[in-house]
Scaffold this motif. Sequence first.
Motif, mmCIF file in Angstrom:
data_model
loop_
_atom_site.group_PDB
_atom_site.id
_atom_site.type_symbol
_atom_site.label_atom_id
_atom_site.label_comp_id
_atom_site.label_asym_id
_atom_site.label_seq_id
_atom_site.Cartn_x
_atom_site.Cartn_y
_atom_site.Cartn_z
ATOM 1 N N ARG A 135 0.830 -1.211 0.000
ATOM 2 C CA ARG A 135 0.000 0.000 0.000
ATOM 3 C C ARG A 135 0.861 1.256 0.000
ATOM 4 O O ARG A 135 0.573 2.215 -0.687
ATOM 5 C CB ARG A 135 -0.908 0.004 1.240
ATOM 6 N N ARG A 136 1.932 1.225 0.821
ATOM 7 C CA ARG A 136 2.816 2.399 0.898
ATOM 8 C C ARG A 136 3.518 2.613 -0.453
ATOM 9 O O ARG A 136 3.655 3.742 -0.935
ATOM 10 C CB ARG A 136 3.839 2.223 2.027
ATOM 11 N N PHE A 137 3.968 1.510 -1.064
ATOM 12 C CA PHE A 137 4.668 1.596 -2.354
ATOM 13 C C PHE A 137 3.706 2.117 -3.436
ATOM 14 O O PHE A 137 4.076 2.926 -4.286
ATOM 15 C CB PHE A 137 5.233 0.219 -2.740
ATOM 16 N N ARG A 138 2.464 1.648 -3.377
ATOM 17 C CA ARG A 138 1.459 2.103 -4.347
ATOM 18 C C ARG A 138 1.266 3.619 -4.232
ATOM 19 O O ARG A 138 1.224 4.334 -5.232
ATOM 20 C CB ARG A 138 0.135 1.366 -4.096
ATOM 21 N N LYS A 139 1.180 4.099 -2.980
ATOM 22 C CA LYS A 139 1.039 5.553 -2.766
ATOM 23 C C LYS A 139 2.225 6.307 -3.367
ATOM 24 O O LYS A 139 2.077 7.362 -3.975
ATOM 25 C CB LYS A 139 0.970 5.849 -1.256
ATOM 26 N N PHE A 140 3.419 5.740 -3.160
ATOM 27 C CA PHE A 140 4.642 6.351 -3.693
ATOM 28 C C PHE A 140 4.582 6.405 -5.227
ATOM 29 O O PHE A 140 4.895 7.429 -5.841
ATOM 30 C CB PHE A 140 5.858 5.533 -3.220
ATOM 31 N N LEU A 141 4.138 5.305 -5.870
ATOM 32 C CA LEU A 141 4.053 5.271 -7.334
ATOM 33 C C LEU A 141 3.044 6.296 -7.859
ATOM 34 O O LEU A 141 3.288 6.947 -8.886
ATOM 35 C CB LEU A 141 3.654 3.873 -7.828
ATOM 36 N N VAL A 142 1.928 6.441 -7.158
ATOM 37 C CA VAL A 142 0.909 7.434 -7.561
ATOM 38 C C VAL A 142 1.512 8.844 -7.462
ATOM 39 O O VAL A 142 1.349 9.676 -8.365
ATOM 40 C CB VAL A 142 -0.363 7.313 -6.687
ATOM 41 N N PHE A 143 2.255 9.089 -6.363
ATOM 42 C CA PHE A 143 2.924 10.387 -6.177
ATOM 43 C C PHE A 143 3.875 10.664 -7.345
ATOM 44 O O PHE A 143 3.862 11.750 -7.940
ATOM 45 C CB PHE A 143 3.679 10.384 -4.837
ATOM 46 N N VAL A 144 4.697 9.655 -7.705
ATOM 47 C CA VAL A 144 5.676 9.830 -8.797
ATOM 48 C C VAL A 144 4.955 10.085 -10.125
ATOM 49 O O VAL A 144 5.323 10.973 -10.894
ATOM 50 C CB VAL A 144 6.612 8.594 -8.904
ATOM 51 N N ALA A 145 3.903 9.293 -10.403
ATOM 52 C CA ALA A 145 3.178 9.426 -11.673
ATOM 53 C C ALA A 145 2.554 10.815 -11.823
ATOM 54 O O ALA A 145 2.541 11.390 -12.911
ATOM 55 C CB ALA A 145 2.099 8.351 -11.772
#
Length: 447
Positions: free
Chosen positions: A138-148
């Motif tokens: 979940r944390r990694f997914r949030k990070f990927l959304v932030f980067v995108a």
Amino acid sequence: VEEEPELALASRTEPECILSGIMSVNGKKVLHMDRNPYYGGESSSITPLEELYKRFQLLEGPPESMGRGRDWNVDLIPKFLMANGQLVKMLLYTEVTRYLDFKVVEGSFVYKGGKIYKVPSTETEALASNLMGMFEKRRFRKFLVFVANFDENDPKTFEGVDPQTTSMRDVYRKFDLGQDVIDFTGHALALYRTDDYLDQPCLETINRIKLYSESLARYGKSPYLYPLYGLGELPQGFARLRAIYGGTYMLNKTGDDIIMENGKGGGVKAEGEVARCKQLICDPSYIPDRVRKAGQVIRIICVLSHPIKNTNDANSCQIIIPQNQVNRKSDIYVCMISYAHNVAAQGKYIAIASTTVETSEPEKEIEPALELLEPIDQKFVAISDLYEPTDDGSESQVFCSCSYDATTHFETTCNDIKDIYKRMVGSAFDFENMKRKQNDVFGEADQ
């Protein structure tokens, strides 16, 4: 050579060929010289297979089980192209893509705790990945959304991060990412070779992860492309391009001495012929007194009769072993291609393991990669010195590329090409203002 060319090129490795291609398209008159009869210098493609055995002093030659020698095109230094990366943009700019056929590489993997896992780079893949536990996902997914969503020109997307001053270490901390996730994000997505980037401003890393995701989105299976028949096709494509733009050739000439006059490169002398020019591009082998040794790389070419385990039987893939996973300072890379790319006989695979040498026993250093490849039919071991120029060319007008590093992608080489271009021309190579209509490498018009 009747009219003095503006630019002479000594060597046929990719950086020199690409630069001369860009210069030709930009209207410069180019002379091309090379002391080798084949394309690519240190990074050439070797065919037939018998030639590879000779090159590595294996006098017994290939066994019959290797199939026909001429079915092999073995790249000594294979590197993949990022689908949305700089090299593809340079190829499109010069239209060399019309001479090349690309195939998408089937998978991108990362090593953790002795096993290999598919690199998750989309939100869906992140949630399905075995690399992380549920909360980490979940944390990694949030990070990927932030980067995108991140846009360096729109502060609303920053979420409290300053792209110029916040370190990448602090960004990871903000999203509470654990060490394993940091390892594969920095090394398998952002493609850093060491951990020096952690304490640098985060913008470069965010852009690198975006490049990976955008490249992956382009063709689906992985962000990487590889030309059919191997990388030797690249310099050949540029040779055809220069011919169209009126370039001149002097190949397989012994000597190739660079003539210096009053501290400037005035031309190249080969077999008694002198070719004068205003600027000169070469690889480190031409000017040993103007380069320094910056380390060594070990590369082991392995011929296999099987796909690599745990890669879903991929007929091509990249595996990155982050340095922390094997207590090293720099990553180990595996790049695998096969008969599917017309570089090996039917049913055969070529895997190349490479890394920056850190000890006096380089073969031991690369063992974690070789263990992933067992059983290996034949190994070819090469340890190369890495050279970088000590002269930036501003006075001498002699511009030298760096040796190829251990990475299995072209992004670092492209940075070198852009750096040389800027020193030669005085302004940066600007992808955005390219004057050609943009197609992708398969000839499809970009949306």
